[in-house]
Design a protein around this motif. Structure first.
Motif, PDB file in Angstrom:
ATOM      1  N   VAL A 196       9.943   2.380   1.383  1.00  0.00           N
ATOM      2  CA  VAL A 196       8.653   2.009   1.714  1.00  0.00           C
ATOM      3  C   VAL A 196       7.645   2.399   1.094  1.00  0.00           C
ATOM      4  N   PRO A 197       7.575   3.822   0.509  1.00  0.00           N
ATOM      5  CA  PRO A 197       6.387   4.224  -0.410  1.00  0.00           C
ATOM      6  C   PRO A 197       6.616   3.463  -1.761  1.00  0.00           C
ATOM      7  N   LEU A 198       7.823   3.164  -2.058  1.00  0.00           N
ATOM      8  CA  LEU A 198       7.628   2.313  -3.427  1.00  0.00           C
ATOM      9  C   LEU A 198       7.162   0.855  -3.269  1.00  0.00           C
ATOM     10  N   ILE A 199       7.130   0.250  -2.085  1.00  0.00           N
ATOM     11  CA  ILE A 199       6.400  -0.890  -1.928  1.00  0.00           C
ATOM     12  C   ILE A 199       5.035  -0.568  -1.488  1.00  0.00           C
ATOM     13  N   TYR A 200       4.561   0.334  -0.819  1.00  0.00           N
ATOM     14  CA  TYR A 200       3.398   0.896  -0.567  1.00  0.00           C
ATOM     15  C   TYR A 200       2.939   1.974  -0.936  1.00  0.00           C
ATOM     16  N   HIS A 201       2.545   2.149  -2.265  1.00  0.00           N
ATOM     17  CA  HIS A 201       2.744   3.250  -2.976  1.00  0.00           C
ATOM     18  C   HIS A 201       1.604   4.162  -2.529  1.00  0.00           C
ATOM     19  N   SER A 202       0.457   3.770  -1.686  1.00  0.00           N
ATOM     20  CA  SER A 202      -0.662   4.641  -1.241  1.00  0.00           C
ATOM     21  C   SER A 202      -0.068   5.577  -0.141  1.00  0.00           C
ATOM     22  N   LEU A 203       1.252   5.167   0.572  1.00  0.00           N
ATOM     23  CA  LEU A 203       1.826   6.324   1.287  1.00  0.00           C
ATOM     24  C   LEU A 203       2.430   7.411   0.633  1.00  0.00           C
ATOM     25  N   ALA A 204       2.521   7.363  -0.547  1.00  0.00           N
ATOM     26  CA  ALA A 204       3.401   8.590  -1.140  1.00  0.00           C
ATOM     27  C   ALA A 204       2.091   9.389  -1.982  1.00  0.00           C
ATOM     28  N   LYS A 205       1.353  10.035  -1.356  1.00  0.00           N
ATOM     29  CA  LYS A 205       0.296  10.749  -2.022  1.00  0.00           C
ATOM     30  C   LYS A 205       0.684  11.933  -2.657  1.00  0.00           C
ATOM     31  N   GLY A 206       0.348  12.108  -4.111  1.00  0.00           N
ATOM     32  CA  GLY A 206       0.748  13.271  -5.034  1.00  0.00           C
ATOM     33  C   GLY A 206       2.341  13.141  -5.441  1.00  0.00           C
ATOM     34  N   TRP A 207       2.840  11.887  -5.443  1.00  0.00           N
ATOM     35  CA  TRP A 207       4.141  11.446  -6.141  1.00  0.00           C
ATOM     36  C   TRP A 207       3.758  10.199  -7.233  1.00  0.00           C
TER      37      TRP A 207
END
Length: 225
Positions: free
Chosen positions: A142-153
């Motif tokens: 999911v963070p790959l689709i919505y990158h804003s969910l993966a803060k710091g990565w």
């Protein structure tokens, strides 16, 4: 000098041809194998029949096709942007998870009705583990689709980890299929030469997929170095 230039042009052509042939072969394998298991299990004739049908559909068809979407030589949507491929990949993986859960539920309920113990074989244990890993893999995407969910990565790091864990997941699914072919149901349903041909399908697909993923990773490493 002319001879060297011809060799330099010839090698990429050979590599491109073999890669395309391997990808096409994998498409054919996953389709033929899935249809064969569907014909053999005849889904709907019994509760158990849904187990091999859904599990093969999940790990042989949907998961294989989801990975082949990113093949530069065998993707059916090769000309589409990477973002579109990522969305379709995630949809196929969700279909894979849905089929896997249905297949797991079918065999669990069938054993419950017949008073048999659950997860007593390597096939059962590894199958349960694989379904759980597929679920985690789908959530982690999911963070790959919505990158804003993966803060710091960074997106590049997430893709690298996802590719590595995805390959492990695919290998787990392939091994689960191979162990399923060793079950009493399958060995009693086919002849010896058919068993070997059937076992070759997930084994060969796993080798080709493993080569695709590792080659893509190594190519990126060479570009970055």
């Amino acid at each position: 000098m002319v001879h060297l230039n011809r060799d330099n042009e010839f090698e990429p052509r050979i590599y491109g041809f073999t890669s395309t042939a391997s990808a096409v072969l994998t498409h054919l394998i996953c389709i033929v194998f899935s249809v064969f298991i569907a014909l053999l299990s005849r889904p709907g004739t019994s509760l158990f029949s849904w187990h091999p049908f859904f599990m093969t559909l999940a790990f042989s068809f949907f998961m294989t096709e989801a990975i082949l979407l990113f093949s530069p030589h065998g993707s059916p949507i090769k000309r589409f942007p990477h973002k579109t491929k990522g969305r379709v990949h995630w949809i196929l993986q969700c279909l894979c998870l849905s089929c896997a859960v249905l297949g797991l539920a079918a065999i669990a309920y069938n054993k419950h009705l017949n008073g048999k113990p659950h997860f007593t074989s390597w096939h059962g244990l590894l199958g349960l583990l694989t379904v759980c890993v597929v679920g985690l893999q789908s959530l982690a995407a999911v963070p790959l689709i919505y990158h804003s969910l993966a803060k710091g990565w960074s997106l590049a790091k997430l893709k690298r980890y996802h590719a590595a864990s995805g390959l492990v997941t695919y290998l787990l699914g392939s091994i689960s299929l191979l162990l399923g072919l060793c079950s009493a149901w399958f060995t009693a349903s086919v002849r010896e030469h058919t068993w070997y041909l059937s076992a070759l399908c997930p084994a060969l697909s796993a080798l080709i997929i493993m080569n695709q993923v590792t080659s893509a990773y190594m190519a990126k490493k060479r570009l970055q170095s």
